[in-house]
Scaffold this active site. Structure first.
Site, mmCIF file in Angstrom:
data_model
loop_
_atom_site.group_PDB
_atom_site.id
_atom_site.type_symbol
_atom_site.label_atom_id
_atom_site.label_comp_id
_atom_site.label_asym_id
_atom_site.label_seq_id
_atom_site.Cartn_x
_atom_site.Cartn_y
_atom_site.Cartn_z
ATOM 1 N N GLU A 1 -2.115 6.044 7.980
ATOM 2 C CA GLU A 1 -1.298 6.695 9.029
ATOM 3 C C GLU A 1 -1.896 6.431 10.419
ATOM 4 O O GLU A 1 -1.794 7.271 11.319
ATOM 5 C CB GLU A 1 -1.103 8.172 8.713
ATOM 6 N N GLN B 1 -26.534 13.694 0.994
ATOM 7 C CA GLN B 1 -27.946 13.706 1.396
ATOM 8 C C GLN B 1 -28.607 15.035 1.013
ATOM 9 O O GLN B 1 -29.735 15.058 0.520
ATOM 10 C CB GLN B 1 -28.042 13.465 2.915
ATOM 11 N N PHE C 1 0.826 -1.232 0.000
ATOM 12 C CA PHE C 1 0.000 0.000 0.000
ATOM 13 C C PHE C 1 0.855 1.275 0.000
ATOM 14 O O PHE C 1 0.544 2.224 0.758
ATOM 15 C CB PHE C 1 -0.874 0.070 1.264
#
Ligand code: FAD
Length: 387
Positions: A364, A337, A157
């Site tokens: 992190e 929304q 990652f």
């Protein structure tokens, strides 16, 4: 708009950064997100204008600015392009800051000027497939050899993996020593034996390439080791403290954007013969969003002002990240929304807020790890008389 809790200088930095980012970075943001294009040009622009390595001394290519100034730039970037914000944050808080704080003068001279100008990009390679939240369990090995080390392992990652020019790699020189064996090395992208996995397909911050970094017997000269053997883990924790302030700022930018898009829409969109901003149900949502943003800013800026406290400020940094990231996700949902069906459509760019916000609760240090950091300090030190 000036913020009353920033100084005139800090507001000026914010205004100048916003204007540059609006002109140079915002126009490409949607295209880069849709096609997953790594925004190298954005980093060059930021470097040319003095926004990279802001805390580094001017003689080494930086601006000698405060940590808060750098934090404000992350926020401004995240308002329009959270992918560039995280690349900027990793480059500055996790890579440049490592060299600035822990590098020898030779290392600073060799690397900082190019990093501060955006001519080279730095990455941070700590996580592994079996060592995420528990980074101390990393397995990447650094074998001591004549003149240096040979590194073997896989880093998972990694932001900028395959795009960045140099990698701060954490590896152990002594697996039996646990975290005390972990050591930091600067590894160049063109080193023999380094390779990169394909860019991983992901939910948000799609322009911030994430890839595996694979090290197969990579020789690293002793001169490219950062600090002493065994200091790497404490270094990583120190750097992540600052990184967390940066991720909190990333959350602020997303919240600011969610609020401003929502306000604009609430003033314009009409239903039942009125603007939707006239309905109490919408007003309460907007009021909560503005209140949370204000609180998150105070927490994040305070954390940035305390960066120099080092590990003593750790709970403050964790609180800022926790509060800001969780509210960024909530506000992104609120904005969708408020926009109703249009909020769900890619064309309006509001769904992107949620895609880009979610990761702030993960990288992190996850929200759960932030709570562990805060709670462990409370249980150790909290003075009950002060509650
Ligand atoms: C887009 C992206 C970019 C990244 N960029 C980088 C990078 O540049 N460099 C780098 O080194 N890493 C990077 N990472 C890795 C990132 O820091 C990790 O994903 C993160 O630390 C979590 O580790 P994990 O994914 O292995 O999850 P795990 O640690 O496996 O956690 C899984 C779940 O268990 C929970 N959990 C774990 N331990 C505990 C506990 N003790 N108590 C309670 N809950 C717990 C977690 O909170 C989470 O919900 C990146 C990740 C992503 C998604």
């Amino acid at each position: 708009m000036s913020l009353s809790f920033l100084t005139d200088d800090e507001n000026a930095i914010r205004d100048a950064a916003r204007s540059l980012i609006g002109r140079e970075i915002a126009p490409h943001s949607t295209e880069y997100d849709q096609h997953g294009i790594f925004p190298r040009g954005n980093m060059e622009v930021l470097g040319e204008h003095g926004y990279l390595g802001m805390i580094v001394a001017p003689e080494l290519g930086g601006s000698g600015a405060s940590y808060l100034a750098q934090t404000l730039v992350v926020e401004c970037l995240a308002e329009v392009d959270p992918a560039t914000a995280v690349i900027f944050e990793v480059h500055n808080s996790l890579h440049i800051e490592a060299l600035w704080r822990f590098g020898s003068s030779d290392q600073k001279d060799r690397w900082l000027p190019n990093l501060c100008r955006g001519r080279t990009i730095g990455a941070f390679a700590l996580s592994e497939s079996e060592a995420g939240s528990n980074a101390a369990a990393l397995a990447t090995r650094a074998m001591v050899v004549d003149g240096g080390y040979r590194l073997t392992g896989r880093k998972m990652f990694i932001t900028g993996g395959g795009q960045a020019d140099q990698y701060l790699v954490f590896a152990t020189v002594n697996p039996d020593a646990g975290s005390k064996g972990i050591t930091a090395f600067v590894v160049q992208k063109d080193a023999i034996g380094i390779s990169f996995g394909p860019a991983m397909n992901k939910m948000g911050i799609r322009a911030a390439t994430t890839a595996e970094v694979i090290l197969d017997d990579v020789f690293v000269p002793e001169s490219d080791r950062l600090g002493q053997e065994g200091q790497g883990y404490l270094m990583a924790l120190y750097l992540l403290d600052g990184g967390r302030i940066g991720i909190a700022a990333q959350g602020l930018g997303i919240m600011a954007q969610a609020l401003s898009r929502s306000l604009q829409y609430a003033r314009e969109r009409r239903q039942f013969g009125r603007t939707i901003g006239e309905f109490e149900g919408v007003q309460w949502r907007l009021a909560n969003m503005a209140t949370d943003l204000h609180a998150a800013r105070l927490m994040t800026y305070e954390a940035a002002r305390h960066r120099e406290d080092g590990p003593a400020g750790r709970p403050l940094f964790a609180m800022a990240k926790l509060f800001s990231s969780e509210h960024a996700v909530r506000h992104a949902e609120d904005a969708i929304q408020i926009f109703g069906g249009y909020g769900y459509m890619t064309e309006f760019g509001v769904e992107r807020l949620l895609r880009d916000a979610k990761v702030t609760e993960i990288y992190e240090g996850t929200s759960e790890i932030m709570r562990l950091v805060i709670a462990s300090q409370l249980l150790k030190d909290y003075d009950l008389d002060n509650i």
